[in-house]
Design an enzyme around this catalytic site. Structure first.
Site, PDB file in Angstrom:
ATOM      1  N   GLY A 235       0.832  -1.196   0.000  1.00 37.75           N
ATOM      2  CA  GLY A 235       0.000   0.000   0.000  1.00 37.75           C
ATOM      3  C   GLY A 235       0.864   1.242   0.000  1.00 37.75           C
ATOM      4  O   GLY A 235       2.096   1.179   0.089  1.00 37.75           O
ATOM      5  N   GLY A 237       0.879   5.594   1.299  1.00 35.11           N
ATOM      6  CA  GLY A 237       0.272   6.705   2.017  1.00 35.11           C
ATOM      7  C   GLY A 237       0.927   8.012   1.645  1.00 35.11           C
ATOM      8  O   GLY A 237       1.715   8.095   0.688  1.00 35.11           O
ATOM      9  N   PHE A 239       3.213   9.717   3.161  1.00 38.95           N
ATOM     10  CA  PHE A 239       4.639   9.876   3.419  1.00 38.95           C
ATOM     11  C   PHE A 239       5.484   8.670   3.045  1.00 38.95           C
ATOM     12  O   PHE A 239       6.703   8.725   3.155  1.00 38.95           O
ATOM     13  CB  PHE A 239       4.871  10.212   4.897  1.00 38.95           C
ATOM     14  CG  PHE A 239       4.315  11.537   5.294  1.00 38.95           C
ATOM     15  CD1 PHE A 239       4.959  12.712   4.956  1.00 38.95           C
ATOM     16  CD2 PHE A 239       3.117  11.617   5.967  1.00 38.95           C
ATOM     17  CE1 PHE A 239       4.439  13.938   5.303  1.00 38.95           C
ATOM     18  CE2 PHE A 239       2.586  12.839   6.329  1.00 38.95           C
ATOM     19  CZ  PHE A 239       3.244  13.993   5.988  1.00 38.95           C
ATOM     20  N   VAL A 242       4.520   0.923   1.578  1.00 34.64           N
ATOM     21  CA  VAL A 242       4.742  -0.249   2.430  1.00 34.64           C
ATOM     22  C   VAL A 242       4.939  -1.482   1.556  1.00 34.64           C
ATOM     23  O   VAL A 242       4.184  -1.719   0.607  1.00 34.64           O
ATOM     24  CB  VAL A 242       3.556  -0.462   3.388  1.00 34.64           C
ATOM     25  CG1 VAL A 242       3.841  -1.639   4.320  1.00 34.64           C
ATOM     26  CG2 VAL A 242       3.288   0.802   4.205  1.00 34.64           C
ATOM     27  N   ASP A 355      -5.167  10.129  14.546  1.00 38.01           N
ATOM     28  CA  ASP A 355      -5.463   9.656  13.188  1.00 38.01           C
ATOM     29  C   ASP A 355      -6.078   8.257  13.224  1.00 38.01           C
ATOM     30  O   ASP A 355      -5.700   7.383  12.444  1.00 38.01           O
ATOM     31  CB  ASP A 355      -4.193   9.666  12.344  1.00 38.01           C
ATOM     32  CG  ASP A 355      -4.479   9.694  10.842  1.00 38.01           C
ATOM     33  OD1 ASP A 355      -5.616  10.039  10.466  1.00 38.01           O
ATOM     34  OD2 ASP A 355      -3.586   9.369  10.053  1.00 38.01           O
ATOM     35  N   SER A 358     -10.145   3.446   9.853  1.00 35.56           N
ATOM     36  CA  SER A 358     -10.111   2.030   9.494  1.00 35.56           C
ATOM     37  C   SER A 358      -8.847   1.653   8.730  1.00 35.56           C
ATOM     38  O   SER A 358      -8.395   0.510   8.809  1.00 35.56           O
ATOM     39  CB  SER A 358     -11.352   1.666   8.675  1.00 35.56           C
ATOM     40  OG  SER A 358     -11.462   2.487   7.525  1.00 35.56           O
ATOM     41  N   ASN A 360      -5.937   2.664   9.420  1.00 27.30           N
ATOM     42  CA  ASN A 360      -4.842   2.561  10.387  1.00 27.30           C
ATOM     43  C   ASN A 360      -5.093   1.499  11.443  1.00 27.30           C
ATOM     44  O   ASN A 360      -4.387   1.441  12.448  1.00 27.30           O
ATOM     45  CB  ASN A 360      -4.604   3.913  11.066  1.00 27.30           C
ATOM     46  CG  ASN A 360      -3.946   4.910  10.142  1.00 27.30           C
ATOM     47  OD1 ASN A 360      -3.344   4.529   9.134  1.00 27.30           O
ATOM     48  ND2 ASN A 360      -4.046   6.184  10.456  1.00 27.30           N
ATOM     49  N   ASP A 373       0.251   3.406  12.667  1.00 30.55           N
ATOM     50  CA  ASP A 373       0.518   4.742  12.134  1.00 30.55           C
ATOM     51  C   ASP A 373       0.460   5.802  13.219  1.00 30.55           C
ATOM     52  O   ASP A 373      -0.557   6.470  13.432  1.00 30.55           O
ATOM     53  CB  ASP A 373      -0.449   5.100  11.010  1.00 30.55           C
ATOM     54  CG  ASP A 373       0.134   6.185  10.108  1.00 30.55           C
ATOM     55  OD1 ASP A 373       1.010   6.934  10.566  1.00 30.55           O
ATOM     56  OD2 ASP A 373      -0.273   6.266   8.935  1.00 30.55           O
TER      57      ASP A 373
END
Length: 497
Positions: A235, A237, A239, A242, A355, A358, A360, A373
Site C-alpha cells: 500500500g 500513504g 509519506f 509499504v 489519526d 479504518s 490505520n 501509524d
C-alpha cells in the site's frame, strides 16, 4: 518557516504540490478594495493566495482557513462540513487544482468581501496573506507572534547516522511504560541554510537497527508491483510506501519506506518518523502494531519495519479486498473492542493518536485489531484537558470539529472511533465521492431505524448488538467534546455488549 528558494515562472501556472516558493522573489498583487467581493478577485491574485495555503505540510494551510469560516448571519457554527472539506481536498488530484481557490470561490458565492476575508486571515494569523491583499492590515513577520519552542519546526544541520548494537531478527517484548535503552539521532536531509539540532529517536533495546541494503534485499529492491501481481507493494500513504518482506529468521515483515521529503515536508516527516519509533519502542500492547526495527543509513529513504499483518487493514477487509471473506458480527465486535483497548492504552500514557481510522487499524491472522501509524501522535499531559497546535493534519471525515481548529485532546480519538464504529456497522467507507460522508448520513438515522442499513455481508445481525453499537457511535460523534465519553468508558460499554 524557513524554506528554500525556487524561482517562480509565470503567475498563470499553478505550482506543483511539492514546490516551495520564495515570497520575496514574487511580485505582490496590487492592493485590493476592502469592499470588493472576493468572487471578483483576479485569478492571479487567487493563485498568489493559493501558493501560501495549498502546499501540504505547511504549519498553516487552507484547512486552517476553512475551519475559521462560519455560516455567518449570527450563526457561528463552521460553514464547511467534512463532505465539503473532502471536495476541496479532491482538487489536489486535478491538474493545476487548488483547494484554496475552490474554497474561496465557494465562499465567494455568499458575497463575501475582501475585508471579511482579511478578518478571517488575521484571526488565523495568516499575516503574510492578509498584507498581500490589504497592505498594513497585519503585523509584519518581525512583530508577528512567534511559535513556542515546542511548536518551532526544526531543520537539520547535516545528516547523521550513528549505529547501534544489532538485535536479533525478532525483538523481545518491552513492558508498557518501559523506557528506551539508547538514543538514535536522525534527521532528514535538507538544502536549507537554517540549521538546528538533529531529531532524537529514543529506541528500546528490542528494536533493531537495519541496514537499508538488507531491507532492499528482502523486498526485491522495493518492488512496486502489488502482491496480486507477484510484487511486494502492500500500500501507499502520504509519506511512504509499504512493502512485504521476509527476514533471514523467517519472520514476515511490512517495511514502510518513507518518500524522499521536499523541504516543506522535512520537519513534519522527521517528527512523524521520530514519534513512530518512540511510541512503539516504548510501549507494547496486544492491540498496537509491533515495531521490529527501523533503518536510517539511507538518508533519503528512512524505513520502519513492522510485523506483517496477514489480514491487512480494516478498511480493506470491510471492502473484501483481494477476495477475502467478509467479517462476521462477532469479528467486528472483537475488532471494536481491541481497537478501543489499544487507544485506551495510549491515553493511559498521555498520548493522543490523532489519526484513528479504518485504514490505520490492522488485522493479524486471527483478526486481532492492531492500531498503527503513530506519526501524528501528540503528548497531552493528564492535567491538561487539551492543547492547541498550529498544524492541522488528519483525514477530514474522521476529524472532530475542534480538531479542524487545531485543538488536541483524547476526545478527538473518541470522535474518530465513532466513525470506525459506523463503518463496522454499515460496511460503508467513511467517505465516497458523490455521496454523503458517513457522519452526515448517520445524523439522519435513528437507532431504532438502523437495522435496514447494516452490512448484509456480515451475516444475520442481532438487533441488540447493532442498536448498541450504533448508539455508542452517536455518543462518540457528539459535536461538543464535553458531551463525548472518554475512551475508557467506550471500552467498558463495548466489553459489556
Amino acid at each position: 518557516m524557513p524554506r528554500n528558494i525556487t524561482t517562480m515562472g509565470s503567475l498563470t501556472k499553478m505550482p506543483a504540490k511539492e514546490e516551495v516558493f520564495d515570497h520575496q522573489e514574487t511580485m505582490p498583487p496590487p492592493p485590493l478594495d476592502p469592499k470588493m467581493y472576493i468572487r471578483k478577485m483576479q485569478y492571479t491574485t487567487l493563485k498568489m493566495v493559493a501558493m501560501e495555503l495549498d502546499p501540504p505540510g505547511q504549519l498553516k494551510g487552507w484547512k486552517d482557513l476553512a475551519s475559521l469560516i462560519t455560516k455567518g448571519h449570527g450563526n457561528n457554527q463552521p460553514r464547511y462540513n467534512v463532505t465539503k472539506m473532502n471536495m476541496f481536498e479532491m482538487e489536489y488530484m486535478k491538474r493545476d487544482g487548488s483547494p484554496t481557490i475552490a474554497l474561496l470561490q465557494d465562499w465567494g458565492t455568499q458575497n463575501t468581501t475582501v475585508q471579511e476575508l482579511v478578518e478571517v486571515l488575521l484571526q488565523g494569523e495568516f499575516y503574510r496573506v492578509a498584507n498581500m491583499l490589504i497592505p498594513g492590515s497585519a503585523p509584519t513577520e518581525d512583530t508577528a507572534p512567534q511559535l513556542s519552542l515546542s511548536e518551532q519546526p526544526t531543520l537539520p544541520q547535516q545528516p547523521v547516522s550513528p549505529r547501534t548494537p544489532t538485535q536479533s531478527d525478532w525483538p523481545g517484548e518491552t513492558r508498557p511504560g518501559q523506557e528506551s535503552s539508547y538514543v538514535v539521532e536522525y534527521q532528514f536531509p535538507s538544502n536549507s541554510s537554517s540549521a538546528e539540532a538533529p531529531v532524537q529517536v529514543s529506541s528500546g533495546g528490542g528494536v533493531q537497527d537495519f541496514r537499508y541494503t538488507e531491507l532492499q534485499r528482502i523486498t526485491n529492491s522495493f518492488n512496486d508491483f502489488p502482491l496480486s501481481k507477484q510484487g511486494n507493494k502492500l500500500g501507499e500513504g502520504a509519506f511512504g510506501t509499504v512493502y512485504k518482506g521476509t527476514l533471514t529468521s523467517g519472520t514476515v515483515v511490512a517495511v514502510k519506506r518513507l518518500k524522499k521529503p521536499t523541504d516543506q515536508m522535512t520537519q513534519h516527516a522527521s517528527k512523524a518518523f521520530t514519534q513512530e519509533v518512540n511510541v512503539l519502542s516504548r510501549f507494547s500492547h496486544e492491540n498496537l502494531v509491533p515495531l521490529i526495527g527501523y533503518s536510517i543509513d539511507n538518508f533519503q529513504h528512512p524505513c520502519l519495519v513492522y510485523l506483517y499483518m496477514e489480514n491487512g487493514s480494516l478498511q480493506d477487509r470491510l471492502a473484501c479486498k483481494d477476495g477475502k471473506p467478509p467479517l462476521t458480527w462477532l469479528a467486528r465486535l472483537a475488532i471494536a473492542q481491541g481497537t478501543a483497548a489499544g487507544v485506551c492504552h495510549l491515553h493511559e500514557h498521555e498520548y493522543v493518536h490523532r489519526d484513528i481510522k479504518s485504514a490505520n487499524i490492522l488485522l493479524d491472522r486471527n483478526n486481532t485489531a492492531k492500531v498503527g501509524d503513530f506519526g501524528l501522535v501528540r503528548v497531552v499531559p493528564s492535567e491538561a484537558t487539551s492543547q492547541q497546535t498550529t498544524t492541522v493534519f488528519g483525514t477530514s471525515v474522521y476529524m472532530a470539529p475542534e480538531a479542524m481548529r487545531g485543538e488536541v485532546s483524547p476526545k478527538i480519538d473518541t470522535y474518530s472511533f465513532g466513525v470506525v464504529l459506523l463503518e463496522l456497522i454499515t460496511g460503508r467507507p467513511g467517505w465516497k465521492e458523490n455521496e454523503k460522508d458517513l457522519v452526515s448520513w448517520a445524523e439522519d438515522v435513528e437507532a431504532e431505524d438502523i437495522l435496514p442499513h447494516v452490512d448484509p455481508q456480515a451475516g444475520e445481525s442481532t438487533p441488540t448488538l447493532v442498536t448498541a453499537l450504533f448508539t455508542l457511535s452517536t455518543q462518540c460523534l457528539e459535536y461538543k467534546k464535553r458531551d463525548r465519553p472518554e475512551m475508557v468508558t467506550v471500552k467498558k460499554n463495548l466489553d459489556c455488549i
